[in-house]
Scaffold this motif. Structure first.
Motif: not given
Ligand code: ATP
Length: 286
Positions: A68-69, A94, A99, A101-105, A108, A139
């Motif tokens: 997890n990030i 959450k 995943a 493209g909204l920088a969810g990880g 956090d 990001d």
């Molecule tokens: P970005 O826009 O920065 O490329 P994203 O929004 O496309 O990111 P995230 O939601 O950050 O993608 O998730 C990418 C991967 O990271 C997921 O497949 C998930 O398994 C993993 N991950 C690790 N920690 C987290 C977290 N805290 N929240 C969401 N995903 C996480």
């Protein structure tokens, strides 16, 4: 002394995203304009007397271990600051599509860095937190700053600026498909897709004046992902049919957003998407 900190970890959208080229270290240089929106996870960081780093998340598709990030950020924070007995329970409510493209990880992770800085009385400034965060994800520095930012380098060279987008409504649509960011970059490299960043200064000037120039907004990944995921195009068509000023994909996708100046149209587009079984959200810039 504080023992618990709860923060809203905001998502971002890319109003502009272009790839300038591949670097010798394998990363890509990008030019992007990122904008925070009021869609957020709730991150609660509780200081414990023992037990190391524990992650609790309500979404089973998010790892609850060292992958997890948020975990990685806590671990690096403790190591960088020489805190050997750091123990925290991190609870992630959450709400941001995973995943997408909204920088969810990344957001956090950024919230965890902010919280630990306070809980462990480290007094690091934002630049120092960004230095730690950038080692975990490109990001994270942006997520620490938030707002409207020109992001260059691998996304970690930030030029924040004041924008006035209060009058715009963003309708986000969660596309039920997954995207491989790595593959999307490979397609860009293989097809030698040329950068299209000439209008960035113009976009920035317009955003500063609160004038979003829909035709200049661009995402280099959008056409590539539309070829793989037809729902991106069909959702954009729905948003356009409700008079979105622009509909486009965020980051490496697949989340799509429509920009509206009329709340009624935005609400109608949102409920139409929901009727079609798509998770959709009405958001504002922050
Ligand atoms: P970005 O826009 O920065 O490329 P994203 O929004 O496309 O990111 P995230 O939601 O950050 O993608 O998730 C990418 C991967 O990271 C997921 O497949 C998930 O398994 C993993 N991950 C690790 N920690 C987290 C977290 N805290 N929240 C969401 N995903 C996480």
């Amino acid at each position: 002394m504080k023992r618990v900190i709860r923060l809203k970890a905001y998502a971002k959208i890319n109003l502009f995203l272009d790839v300038k080229g591949k670097r010798d270290d394998g990363y890509h240089d990008i030019v992007s304009i990122m904008q925070s929106i009021d869609l957020y996870d709730i991150v609660t960081v509780k200081k414990k007397s023992s037990g190391g780093i524990k992650i609790i998340c309500n979404n089973p598709s998010v790892p609850d271990d060292h992958n997890n990030i948020a975990y990685k950020c806590a671990d690096l924070f403790f190591k960088t600051q020489g805190i050997t007995s750091g123990s925290v329970e991190i609870t992630i409510d959450k709400r941001i599509p995973v995943a997408g493209g909204l920088a969810g990880g990344s957001t956090d992770g950024a919230s965890v860095l902010k919280a630990l800085n306070i809980l462990y009385d480290q007094n690091l400034d934002i630049t120092e937190l960004c230095t730690i965060g950038s080692k975990i994800g490109a990001d994270i520095p942006y997520c620490l700053k938030g707002g409207t930012c020109l992001c260059e380098g691998i996304g970690d060279i930030l030029t924040p600026f004041e924008s006035d987008l209060k009058s715009y409504i963003f309708v986000l649509a969660e596309i039920p498909a997954s995207v491989s960011t790595k593959e999307a970059y490979e397609i860009i490299d293989k097809n030698n897709i040329k950068e299209n960043s000439l209008c960035v200064d113009e976009i920035i000037n317009c955003l500063k004046e609160g004038n979003l120039r829909p035709n200049l907004l661009y995402n280099v990944f959008e056409k590539i992902e539309e070829q793989n995921i037809p729902q991106i195009t069909s959702v954009k068509n729905v948003l356009d049919s409700f008079d979105a000023l622009k509909s486009m994909m965020s980051g490496s996708g697949p989340t799509v957003f429509g920009i509206f100046s009329n709340l009624k149209n935005a609400a109608s587009a949102c409920s139409d998407l929901k009727d079609k079984g798509i998770n959709a959200y009405i958001c504002r810039s922050i």
